[in-house]
Design an enzyme around this catalytic site. Structure first.
Site, PDB file in Angstrom:
ATOM      1  N   CYS A 194      -5.166   4.913  -2.581  1.00  0.00           N
ATOM      2  CA  CYS A 194      -5.288   6.067  -1.683  1.00  0.00           C
ATOM      3  C   CYS A 194      -5.486   7.393  -2.414  1.00  0.00           C
ATOM      4  CB  CYS A 194      -4.069   6.150  -0.772  1.00  0.00           C
ATOM      5  SG  CYS A 194      -3.797   4.653   0.202  1.00  0.00           S
ATOM      6  N   HIS A 207      -4.194  13.151   1.926  1.00  0.00           N
ATOM      7  CA  HIS A 207      -4.439  11.760   2.284  1.00  0.00           C
ATOM      8  C   HIS A 207      -3.787  11.503   3.631  1.00  0.00           C
ATOM      9  CE1 HIS A 207      -4.464   7.506   2.469  1.00  0.00           C
ATOM     10  NE2 HIS A 207      -3.197   7.355   2.123  1.00  0.00           N
ATOM     11  N   ASN A 212      -4.823   5.079   8.399  1.00  0.00           N
ATOM     12  CA  ASN A 212      -4.875   5.255   6.945  1.00  0.00           C
ATOM     13  C   ASN A 212      -6.089   4.493   6.419  1.00  0.00           C
ATOM     14  OD1 ASN A 212      -4.541   5.124   4.168  1.00  0.00           O
ATOM     15  ND2 ASN A 212      -2.353   4.711   4.244  1.00  0.00           N
TER      16      ASN A 212
END
EC number: 2.3.1.180
Length: 325
Positions: free
Chosen positions: A119, A252, A282
């Site tokens: 990520c 993020h 996500n």
């Protein structure tokens, strides 16, 4: 003459299939897994996510996002002399997704490689591209984050399978006489490998061990908030700026609680926090460029704004990029 780099175009792509929490909960119920829209929203802020079709790969998503970014920058694919793809879900073990993207864009010759920092991947990739441009090794780079995390989800584990989605985001980063990328700050700490990982390994063309994502959510949350603040402050210090100079915080998009906690620590008001996790889930390395493109196209982010991009992911990896858009 000092060389700098600047983002000249953004682009993104989401697969057509959009699953709301209610729709996902209904699918999971057929497998004996209980969850609900209320449960997911309360804990994560996520309301929907997009899943790619079985025959669609990360490179397919990446190419679509790249074409949108090229169009926004007023460039042709043939203008590009560097391609970096951040992904943890590449099409193949090798070659890299970047080489596949290069071929699908119809170009050849320029360096093309992947960056794997989960990520945090996009801030890592953007930092590498910035460095290569500053040294004169490239002038026009495609930096892409692309993921099909739906392929590595354990749909019997409601604590993880409701969190992730598929998508891609891209930027064109070009050499500039004026600073665009102001500072970056990257870190990793391998002792935390076990709290977020896909523990399987590839041998002889087969995946040995568990091929699905495992996460200790509480451990990730505890680490994430602290390292995101410290990395953002380090980037600010390198640029001789303060948290009050941040026009937009684009973190993020993992969990609304982590994002809000980080914004509070950096004294960024809620209205200056870019949030797309509610609609995208996500998307790992794709989340930051997806959020950036959405905020540019909505008119929130404007030329001259100071942006703080920050990511945290498996490894444990984390980092921040401070830039003038």
């Amino acid at each position: 003459m000092t060389r700098y780099s600047r983002i000249t175009g953004t682009g993104s792509y989401l697969p057509p299939r959009r699953l709301t929490n209610a729709e996902l909960a209904a699918e999971l119920a057929t497998k004996g897994v209980e969850t609900s829209d209320e449960w997911i929203v309360e804990r994560t802020g996520i309301r929907a996510r997009h899943f790619a079709a079985p025959d669609v790969s990360s490179s397919d998503l990446a190419v679509k996002a790249a074409r949108h970014a090229l169009e926004a920058a007023g460039r042709q694919a043939s203008d590009i002399d560097l391609i970096i793809v951040a992904t943890s879900t590449p099409d193949m073990v090798f070659p890299s997704a970047a080489c596949i993207v290069q071929n699908k864009l119809g170009i050849a010759g320029c360096p093309a490689f992947d960056v794997q920092a989960v990520c945090s991947g996009f801030v890592y990739a953007l930092t590498v591209a910035d460095a290569l441009i500053k040294t004169g090794s490239a002038t026009k780079a495609l930096v892409i984050g692309a993921e099909v995390f739906s392929r590595i989800l354990d749909f019997s584990d409601r604590t993880t399978c409701v969190l992730f989605g598929d998508g891609a985001g891209a930027v064109v980063l070009e050499a500039s006489e004026t600073p665009g990328i102001l500072a970056s700050d990257l870190h990793a700490d391998g002792k935390h490998v076990g709290i977020l990982c896909v523990p399987g390994n590839v041998s002889g063309g087969q995946v040995l061990g568990d091929p699905l994502l495992k996460m200790d959510g509480q451990a990730v949350f505890k680490l994430a908030v602290g390292v995101l603040e410290s990395s953002a402050r380090a980037a600010l210090a390198k640029a001789n700026l303060r948290d009050t100079d941040i026009d937009w915080l684009i973190p993020h998009q993992a969990n609304i609680r982590i994002m809000q906690s980080t914004a509070k620590k950096l004294k960024v008001p809620p209205e200056k926090l870019i949030v797309t996790v509610d609609e995208h889930g996500n998307t790992s390395a794709a989340s930051i460029p997806l959020a950036l493109d959405a905020s540019v196209r909505s008119g929130k982010v404007k030329k001259g704004d100071t942006l703080m991009l920050e990511g945290v992911g498996g490894g444990f990896t984390w980092g921040a990029v401070l830039l003038n858009y």
